[in-house]
Design a protein around this motif. Sequence first.
Motif, PDB file in Angstrom:
ATOM      1  N   GLY A   1       0.814  -1.206   0.000  1.00 51.84           N
ATOM      2  CA  GLY A   1       0.000   0.000   0.000  1.00 51.84           C
ATOM      3  C   GLY A   1       0.851   1.262   0.000  1.00 51.84           C
ATOM      4  N   THR A   2       0.178   2.399  -0.004  1.00 49.40           N
ATOM      5  CA  THR A   2       0.848   3.690  -0.170  1.00 49.40           C
ATOM      6  C   THR A   2       0.762   4.518   1.106  1.00 49.40           C
ATOM      7  N   ILE A   3       1.872   5.145   1.447  1.00 49.69           N
ATOM      8  CA  ILE A   3       1.923   6.139   2.520  1.00 49.69           C
ATOM      9  C   ILE A   3       2.355   7.454   1.887  1.00 49.69           C
ATOM     10  N   ALA A   4       1.531   8.498   2.042  1.00 50.44           N
ATOM     11  CA  ALA A   4       1.802   9.771   1.381  1.00 50.44           C
ATOM     12  C   ALA A   4       1.644  10.915   2.383  1.00 50.44           C
ATOM     13  N   LEU A   5       2.643  11.781   2.422  1.00 47.41           N
ATOM     14  CA  LEU A   5       2.690  12.840   3.426  1.00 47.41           C
ATOM     15  C   LEU A   5       3.084  14.173   2.798  1.00 47.41           C
ATOM     16  N   ALA A   6       2.547  15.247   3.341  1.00 53.53           N
ATOM     17  CA  ALA A   6       3.009  16.592   3.019  1.00 53.53           C
ATOM     18  C   ALA A   6       3.324  17.289   4.340  1.00 53.53           C
ATOM     19  N   SER A   7       4.554  17.799   4.465  1.00 56.05           N
ATOM     20  CA  SER A   7       5.018  18.374   5.732  1.00 56.05           C
ATOM     21  C   SER A   7       5.805  19.649   5.456  1.00 56.05           C
ATOM     22  N   TRP A   8       5.539  20.687   6.246  1.00 62.33           N
ATOM     23  CA  TRP A   8       6.333  21.914   6.132  1.00 62.33           C
ATOM     24  C   TRP A   8       7.799  21.611   6.415  1.00 62.33           C
ATOM     25  N   THR A   9       8.703  22.268   5.715  1.00 60.68           N
ATOM     26  CA  THR A   9      10.137  22.020   5.893  1.00 60.68           C
ATOM     27  C   THR A   9      10.728  22.932   6.962  1.00 60.68           C
ATOM     28  N   PRO A  10      11.844  22.516   7.566  1.00 57.74           N
ATOM     29  CA  PRO A  10      12.488  23.359   8.580  1.00 57.74           C
ATOM     30  C   PRO A  10      12.932  24.707   8.032  1.00 57.74           C
ATOM     31  N   ILE A  36       6.927  28.377   7.037  1.00 56.39           N
ATOM     32  CA  ILE A  36       6.250  27.955   8.264  1.00 56.39           C
ATOM     33  C   ILE A  36       7.265  27.488   9.302  1.00 56.39           C
ATOM     34  N   GLY A  37       8.352  26.864   8.853  1.00 58.85           N
ATOM     35  CA  GLY A  37       9.429  26.556   9.791  1.00 58.85           C
ATOM     36  C   GLY A  37       9.949  27.814  10.457  1.00 58.85           C
ATOM     37  N   GLY A  38      10.138  28.869   9.662  1.00 60.58           N
ATOM     38  CA  GLY A  38      10.573  30.147  10.210  1.00 60.58           C
ATOM     39  C   GLY A  38       9.547  30.750  11.138  1.00 60.58           C
ATOM     40  N   TRP A  40       9.696  16.494  10.081  1.00 58.17           N
ATOM     41  CA  TRP A  40       9.032  15.589   9.132  1.00 58.17           C
ATOM     42  C   TRP A  40       9.242  16.068   7.696  1.00 58.17           C
ATOM     43  N   GLY A  41       9.579  17.328   7.515  1.00 56.59           N
ATOM     44  CA  GLY A  41       9.857  17.865   6.193  1.00 56.59           C
ATOM     45  C   GLY A  41      11.315  17.766   5.795  1.00 56.59           C
ATOM     46  N   ASP A  42      12.113  17.051   6.584  1.00 50.90           N
ATOM     47  CA  ASP A  42      13.524  16.798   6.280  1.00 50.90           C
ATOM     48  C   ASP A  42      13.648  15.360   5.775  1.00 50.90           C
ATOM     49  N   GLU A  43      14.190  15.183   4.576  1.00 58.42           N
ATOM     50  CA  GLU A  43      14.226  13.857   3.958  1.00 58.42           C
ATOM     51  C   GLU A  43      14.936  12.821   4.817  1.00 58.42           C
ATOM     52  N   GLU A  44      16.062  13.204   5.404  1.00 58.65           N
ATOM     53  CA  GLU A  44      16.835  12.243   6.202  1.00 58.65           C
ATOM     54  C   GLU A  44      16.047  11.803   7.428  1.00 58.65           C
ATOM     55  N   ALA A 101       5.874  29.332   0.685  1.00 60.08           N
ATOM     56  CA  ALA A 101       6.064  28.413   1.805  1.00 60.08           C
ATOM     57  C   ALA A 101       6.408  27.035   1.264  1.00 60.08           C
ATOM     58  N   GLU A 102       7.558  26.524   1.643  1.00 57.24           N
ATOM     59  CA  GLU A 102       8.026  25.232   1.140  1.00 57.24           C
ATOM     60  C   GLU A 102       7.514  24.082   1.996  1.00 57.24           C
ATOM     61  N   TYR A 103       7.163  22.988   1.327  1.00 59.95           N
ATOM     62  CA  TYR A 103       6.825  21.769   2.035  1.00 59.95           C
ATOM     63  C   TYR A 103       7.418  20.575   1.291  1.00 59.95           C
ATOM     64  N   LEU A 104       7.525  19.453   1.995  1.00 62.32           N
ATOM     65  CA  LEU A 104       8.048  18.223   1.421  1.00 62.32           C
ATOM     66  C   LEU A 104       6.888  17.281   1.126  1.00 62.32           C
ATOM     67  N   GLN A 105       6.772  16.882  -0.119  1.00 62.60           N
ATOM     68  CA  GLN A 105       5.794  15.880  -0.525  1.00 62.60           C
ATOM     69  C   GLN A 105       6.509  14.536  -0.605  1.00 62.60           C
ATOM     70  N   ALA A 106       5.992  13.557   0.115  1.00 66.91           N
ATOM     71  CA  ALA A 106       6.652  12.249   0.190  1.00 66.91           C
ATOM     72  C   ALA A 106       5.653  11.142  -0.082  1.00 66.91           C
ATOM     73  N   VAL A 107       6.024  10.199  -0.920  1.00 66.86           N
ATOM     74  CA  VAL A 107       5.188   9.043  -1.244  1.00 66.86           C
ATOM     75  C   VAL A 107       6.052   7.795  -1.140  1.00 66.86           C
TER      76      VAL A 107
END
Length: 277
Positions: A146-155, A159-161, A182-186, A266-272
Amino acid sequence: MTQPITTSPVDLEAVKRKQQATWASGDYSAVGALIPIISDDLCDAADLRAGSRVLDVAGGSGNTALAAARLFCDVVSLDYVPSLLERARERAAAERLPVRFVEGDAEALPFEDESFDAVVSVLGVMFAPDHERAAAELVRVCRPGGTIALASWTPEGFIGGLLRTVGKHVPPPAGVRPPTLWGDEEHLSKLLGPRVEDLHTEHRTFTFRYRSPEHFVDFFEAYYGPTHRAFASLDDRGRAAMREDIVELARSYDRLGDGTAVAITAEYLQAVATRAP
């Protein structure tokens, strides 16, 4: 003889109770109404299939649940703020979309193992204080393949600021990690670990548009839980100082710069990712 330094463990349940009160303050649905495109884009990136079982975690006032329901998915949306769930129900009824809304905790999802074909969260699960526990729950309720998909504001994004600026005036609980990790890939890769495969991430941006930096601050003070609560906790001098700092932050991220209005990137990380077998 030097005494060893000891620190008390963080009471994450107490932190969560305070967070719940924070998100119940203001009216996040007013903010959520401005950003549905983030949910639409994530559902498309996740390639949700009609008829699939989808869980929206920390779904707030329903943006992502409704986006998935419009794709003819069988959707359940969970949040721990009753007022936001009620607003989501109103929206689903208005659009005649059959979404099931459940009050619950992202760190203790009330569902059986491998119950869903896809598990998604937009700017929601990232605020769970126990990162590892929340990530484990996302994986647990998703079926293998199955799929796990997230959108998170980046540091490093706006919004991090904003959260750091608020934290200068109203410090967050000691020992609690920033939600923007959560918006940091590592960090995200470590959270999900070998339980997922084919993790794909992309840095994306959303543009907040307001009449002025001051208009942005007025709006977020009124409606966005973290800023609403922080302003309410300060005296007049403290509120003025934080307002000045946020105005300056908004101005620094404005890409127009002509004084007619502001367009804040505003930057965010999209992850799938795919749940591993």
